[in-house]
Design a protein around this motif. Sequence first.
Motif, PDB file in Angstrom:
ATOM      1  N   THR A 114       0.799  -1.352  -0.146  1.00  0.00           N
ATOM      2  CA  THR A 114      -0.029   0.092  -0.153  1.00  0.00           C
ATOM      3  C   THR A 114       0.759   1.271  -0.048  1.00  0.00           C
ATOM      4  N   TRP A 115       1.884   1.282   0.783  1.00  0.00           N
ATOM      5  CA  TRP A 115       2.904   2.346   1.069  1.00  0.00           C
ATOM      6  C   TRP A 115       3.389   2.630  -0.551  1.00  0.00           C
ATOM      7  N   LEU A 116       4.042   1.409  -0.884  1.00  0.00           N
ATOM      8  CA  LEU A 116       4.742   1.813  -2.359  1.00  0.00           C
ATOM      9  C   LEU A 116       3.737   2.146  -3.618  1.00  0.00           C
TER      10      LEU A 116
ATOM     11  N   LEU B 181       1.373   6.181   5.933  1.00  0.00           N
ATOM     12  CA  LEU B 181       2.733   5.940   6.578  1.00  0.00           C
ATOM     13  C   LEU B 181       2.468   6.303   8.235  1.00  0.00           C
ATOM     14  N   CYS B 182       1.398   6.992   8.525  1.00  0.00           N
ATOM     15  CA  CYS B 182       1.116   7.216  10.004  1.00  0.00           C
ATOM     16  C   CYS B 182       0.196   5.810  10.484  1.00  0.00           C
ATOM     17  N   GLY B 183      -0.165   4.965   9.337  1.00  0.00           N
ATOM     18  CA  GLY B 183      -0.811   3.689  10.055  1.00  0.00           C
ATOM     19  C   GLY B 183      -2.420   3.829  10.018  1.00  0.00           C
TER      20      GLY B 183
ATOM     21  N   ARG C  23       7.195   0.275   9.554  1.00  0.00           N
ATOM     22  CA  ARG C  23       6.867   1.850   9.432  1.00  0.00           C
ATOM     23  C   ARG C  23       8.184   2.556   9.461  1.00  0.00           C
ATOM     24  N   GLY C  24       9.248   2.089  10.186  1.00  0.00           N
ATOM     25  CA  GLY C  24      10.514   2.999  10.417  1.00  0.00           C
ATOM     26  C   GLY C  24      11.186   2.924   9.180  1.00  0.00           C
ATOM     27  N   LEU C  25      11.111   1.653   8.506  1.00  0.00           N
ATOM     28  CA  LEU C  25      12.018   1.780   7.163  1.00  0.00           C
ATOM     29  C   LEU C  25      11.243   2.608   6.220  1.00  0.00           C
TER      30      LEU C  25
END
Length: 135
Positions: free
Chosen positions: A36-38, A81-83, A100-102
Amino acid sequence: MSYPQYAPAYAPHYDGQYSQYGPHPVACSARSFVATWLLAWLGGPLGIDRFYLGKVGTGLLKLFTLGGLGLWAFADLLVVLCGGQRDSDDLPLAGYREHRGLAWAITGATAVVGGAVSYWAWRNGYDTELSTYQY
């Protein structure tokens, strides 16, 4: 009297979290945080992240508005990114705690490098509209 909160039967994944009522696992989505992030990062203006999460209506709206002219795409990236992003079944994404950190580090480093390259190009007279150097 409080009753324990059980994970729904349709969500077979377990993300290592526990509910506020005790050691009963909290369900998470079968969809990945990293994917989802990518997708939000690389295909945000096209709504690809929304289609992946099963949110077809908002995916189409995001596609036709080109991510709200980029603002909606940027906001969605921050929400991921914030979940706070959830799938169409209103379940949190799998793997958020582990990655999340990466994800924050890569996104931040890319923003810093992109800003530095843009500043360098501006200081050296690179014209982005004509894609040529001004002599």
